[in-house]
Design an enzyme around this catalytic site. Structure first.
Site, mmCIF file in Angstrom:
data_model
loop_
_atom_site.group_PDB
_atom_site.id
_atom_site.type_symbol
_atom_site.label_atom_id
_atom_site.label_comp_id
_atom_site.label_asym_id
_atom_site.label_seq_id
_atom_site.Cartn_x
_atom_site.Cartn_y
_atom_site.Cartn_z
ATOM 1 N N GLY A 1 85.576 17.398 -30.854
ATOM 2 C CA GLY A 1 85.252 18.337 -29.786
ATOM 3 C C GLY A 1 85.224 17.653 -28.422
ATOM 4 N N ASN B 1 73.541 16.493 -38.967
ATOM 5 C CA ASN B 1 73.977 15.534 -37.958
ATOM 6 C C ASN B 1 73.510 15.956 -36.585
ATOM 7 O OD1 ASN B 1 76.236 16.279 -35.894
ATOM 8 N ND2 ASN B 1 76.744 17.425 -37.754
ATOM 9 N N GLY C 1 76.015 14.908 -31.192
ATOM 10 C CA GLY C 1 75.911 15.316 -29.799
ATOM 11 C C GLY C 1 77.214 15.232 -29.029
ATOM 12 N N LEU C 2 78.313 15.584 -29.721
ATOM 13 C CA LEU C 2 79.616 15.665 -29.055
ATOM 14 C C LEU C 2 80.018 14.380 -28.326
ATOM 15 C CD1 LEU C 2 79.840 19.289 -27.555
ATOM 16 C CD2 LEU C 2 81.139 18.331 -29.460
ATOM 17 N N CYS D 1 78.230 24.399 -30.641
ATOM 18 C CA CYS D 1 77.650 23.122 -31.059
ATOM 19 C C CYS D 1 76.132 23.204 -30.955
ATOM 20 C CB CYS D 1 78.149 21.949 -30.221
ATOM 21 S SG CYS D 1 77.440 20.390 -30.796
ATOM 22 N N GLY E 1 78.109 20.622 -45.219
ATOM 23 C CA GLY E 1 78.291 20.183 -46.596
ATOM 24 C C GLY E 1 78.130 21.327 -47.588
ATOM 25 N N THR F 1 82.786 17.718 -43.845
ATOM 26 C CA THR F 1 81.917 16.704 -44.455
ATOM 27 C C THR F 1 82.567 15.978 -45.624
ATOM 28 O OG1 THR F 1 80.006 17.983 -43.759
ATOM 29 C CG2 THR F 1 79.651 16.400 -45.529
#
Lengths: 239, 304
Positions: free
Chosen positions: B50, B73, B76-77, B133, B220, B269
């Site tokens: 991203g 996760n 944070g891009l 996000c 996942g 994942t």
């Protein structure tokens, strides 16, 4: 057959102390000092493979020293000779090739990569003076083995191994262990003007550079411990 | 494999893909690391990490946490920024013979629009607009939760975007079907869903959240049944194609999503566990089609 589908046969899996184990597997490899593998000995769950440092390697076998800390390492501890474990390929960079007066400093299971490192450095230059400093919280393991590859082995149980070393006696110090220990060692090495390399640890998902979970701030920007490391010059990461 | 060849190809909003299996944004970088391990041109497509207008280092603190059947996760891009992508990655990424999907995120509308205009003249196949996000704070505004906020972003982006536009939806949307319809009405060519689910973990000894941002994104197998349900609902509610995402780890998972209405699927994942798992999914799907005498995925798409 692919990387992670390749299964290696467990040759031995010895319990060394309450939670330290040494596992040897049959696996053709070119693993180098300081590298690690992402291992799994189960199907889908736990989801993630576990990164383990290479303790020793020859062209046909790999040996991993690990500490049981969670679900995955607990499963490893139950493996017996003849069982299978998925290994994949050697990951990460390596400790640098250094000569002269060298100290290797390990804390806890951080001693794992130092055996192959000591062996490799001695093999590359027999005149290298190589001292090992090994710190343990409750029980020392493998000291006899380390004596075979180093000129001197200093151990400490329950204290601070960093109190036992004088960095001014060395040209190079290489270390792996708890970050607080490595940071304290960096303080001493900086004062003494001795170059220090550290092997960093971070939680990892993939181990090959795509998940970005193992980010580590360095003086050269955000780096990935799995592919840019795990070994970094201390002054790059302790900023 | 037995018998004659099966046709795995799909058409996603006018983009012809060799097969329906795409690597999800944020789980394959720009494909370089994976290309060292397998032929990424065998994939149906590849969605870039991203991008944001400016480069980001991502979040500090714990970034990954395992759960039963999943991971959370909080990366944070972390990304090189749109310009960094153009300078360092585009030559490589753009030359790949697979559907090239560029994922773009943003913190404010202007960032999205500037990002889109920088990308507009470049050669790739689909712009995947990330409005979802969960790991980036943007002053309380989350573009993927409220339908009217999403509608506004898609309308404005559509107004400048020259590429095929797929909007990546958040499972945290208040009403994902309504939000999907709004995207369609504003001119999206396709949809990708879902992103990760907003989740949390507590470190009970330190008596605080594991993640610095408190919440993180769950992905996942744990999320697969919920994402599948959302893909089913959305696919029935819109007429543009959908890429199904959420815990897909096996060919059976992929077939489930296609039967639920997905035109293509994205694997995320599972790649962390087995880098070339997507090839297993492609081969397994082909074998299933042969066994079941399915000539084209059209026959089973949205069949339930």
């Amino acid at each position: 057959m692919t990387d992670t589908a390749r299964m290696s046969r467990v040759l031995s899996n010895l319990q060394l102390s309450r939670d330290f184990f040494l596992m040897r597997v049959a696996e053709p490899n070119e693993a180098k000092m300081g590298q690690f593998y992402m291992l799994r000995s189960w199907g889908m769950y736990p989801l993630l493979s576990r990164p383990l440092s290479v303790y020793d390697a020859d062209p046909e076998t790999l040996t991993f020293l690990y500490k049981v800390v969670g679900q995955g390492t607990k499963l490893f501890s139950g493996l017996r000779a003849g069982d299978s474990v998925a290994t994949g390929r050697a990951l990460g960079n390596t400790f640098p090739v250094v000569t002269g007066r060298v100290a290797l400093v390990g804390g806890g299971v951080g001693i794992a990569p130092l055996y192959l490192t000591a062996k490799t450095l001695k093999k590359m230059d027999a005149s290298t003076r190589l001292d090992l400093y090994l710190g343990f919280s409750d029980e020392a393991v493998l000291c006899g083995e380390f004596e075979k590859v180093g000129d001197r082995v200093v151990t400490d149980v329950g204290g601070f191994i960093t109190d036992r070393i004088s960095p001014e006696d060395y040209d190079w110090v290489l270390t792996c262990g708890p970050e607080a220990m490595m940071r304290a060692l960096y303080g001493k090495c900086e004062k003494a003007g001795t170059k220090l390399y550290v092997s960093m640890e971070r939680r990892m998902a993939c181990g090959f550079g795509v998940c970005l979970a193992c980010g580590c701030d360095t003086s050269r920007g955000r780096k990935k411990v799995c592919v840019d490391g795990p070994v970094f010059p201390a002054e790059e990461v302790f900023i | 494999m037995r018998g004659g060849a099966v046709d795995l190809s799909v058409d996603f909003a006018g983009i012809k893909m060799k097969n329906p299996v795409v690597l999800a944004s944020g789980t394959c970088g720009f494909g370089r690391e994976l290309a060292e391990r397998f032929d990424v041109e065998k994939l149906g497509g590849l969605a870039s990490k991203g991008l944001t207008l400016k480069a980001r280092d991502g979040n500090s603190g714990v970034r990954i946490w395992e759960t039963p059947s999943g991971i959370m996760n909080s990366i944070g891009l972390e990304n090189p920024g749109v310009k960094g992508f153009i300078e360092k990655e585009l030559d490589w990424f753009g030359s790949l013979n697979t559907a090239r999907i560029v994922n773009l995120g943003g913190h404010c509308l202007d960032d999205y629009l500037e990002g889109v205009s920088l990308l507009n003249d470049l050669d790739f196949d689909i712009l995947e607009l990330n409005i979802s996000c969960p790991n980036v704070k943007q002053g309380g505004m989350n573009f993927g939760v409220k339908t009217e906020v999403a509608r506004e972003v898609v309308r404005r982006v559509r107004g400048v975007c020259r590429h095929r536009l797929s909007v990546k939806l958040s499972p945290n949307a208040e009403d994902i079907v309504e939000l999907a319809r709004a995207c369609e009405e504003e001119g999206a060519d396709g949809l990708s869903l879902t992103n990760t689910f907003l989740a949390m973990a507590v470190d009970i000894y330190r008596r605080r959240p594991v993640f610095e941002n408190t919440y993180a994104g769950l992905s996942g197998p744990a999320i697969k049944p919920i994402s599948l349900r959302m893909v089913h609902q959305v696919a029935r509610g819109v007429s543009i194609p959908v890429m199904g995402i959420g815990g897909i780890s096996t060919w059976q998972d992929a077939v489930e999503f296609i039967m639920a209405g997905a035109t293509a699927v994205q694997i995320g994942t599972a790649t962390f566990i087995k880098p070339d798992v997507a090839l297993d999914v492609i081969e397994g799907t082909a074998a299933f089609m042969k066994e079941e005498r399915i000539e084209s995925l059209e026959e089973i798409r949205g069949s339930i």
